[in-house]
Design an enzyme around this catalytic site. Structure first.
Site, short mmCIF file in Angstrom:
data_model
loop_
_atom_site.label_atom_id
_atom_site.label_comp_id
_atom_site.label_asym_id
_atom_site.label_seq_id
_atom_site.Cartn_x
_atom_site.Cartn_y
_atom_site.Cartn_z
N HIS A 99 -15.70 -65.83 -0.47
CA HIS A 99 -16.20 -67.19 -0.70
C HIS A 99 -15.03 -68.16 -0.61
CE1 HIS A 99 -15.21 -65.18 -4.46
NE2 HIS A 99 -14.76 -66.35 -4.87
N HIS A 119 -13.63 -71.74 -1.93
CA HIS A 119 -13.77 -72.77 -2.97
C HIS A 119 -13.48 -74.15 -2.37
CE1 HIS A 119 -13.63 -70.07 -6.59
NE2 HIS A 119 -12.98 -69.28 -5.76
#
Ligand code: AMP
Ligand code: ZN
Length: 137
Positions: free
Chosen positions: A100, A102
């Site tokens: 992922h 950020h």
């Protein structure tokens, strides 16, 4: 999809999330424990534990998504800056092992992220290390 992976389930829409963006390959959601409100994480729909596992097509597509989401987060939150941050491995602070990215809104003087030390190279050391890295490419 990896059945044991919470981010696979969120990316697929099986677990509900505060989604801010979705396309065929990615879902971007508000982080559940935001560094600042508006902190968003971009999840590929295809499972990859980290950057080393990410396929080339997803890697090529993720930064344009980060650019789009970062601009929207900046406008919506009125932040002064944005960090794009992506952790790989526990040593780097990764806690959820589905890649992922950020998108963290930042405000002048907020001091929420540590500043890394300003190291230095001995004579010739940078050239040797650059060569070692080049050889691995
Ligand atoms: P990292 O340390 O880079 O692996 O980041 C994991 C991030 O995922 C943290 O910022 C968590 O707050 C966030 N997180 C964990 N579970 C959820 C969830 N169910 N929904 C949204 N964000 C989550
Ligand atoms: Zn996953």
């Amino acid at each position: 999809m990896n059945d044991d992976c919470i981010f696979c389930k969120i990316a697929a829409g099986i677990i509900p999330s505060a989604t801010v963006y979705e396309d065929d390959d990615f879902r971007a959601i508000l982080d559940i424990a935001p560094a600042h409100k508006g902190h968003t994480i971009i999840l590929p729909k295809k499972h990859a534990a980290n950057l080393f596992e990410l396929d080339a097509d997803s890697a090529a597509k993720v930064f344009p998504v980060a650019k789009k989401v970062a601009a929207a987060v900046k406008k919506a939150t009125g932040c002064d800056g944005v960090n794009i941050l992506q952790n790989n491995g526990t040593a780097a602070g990764q806690t959820v092992f589905h890649l992922h990215v950020h998108v963290i809104p930042r405000f002048e003087g907020d001091g929420i992220l540590p500043v890394w030390p300003q190291g230095a190279y001995a004579d010739g050391e940078a050239a040797t290390l650059a060569e070692a890295i080049r050889k691995e490419l």
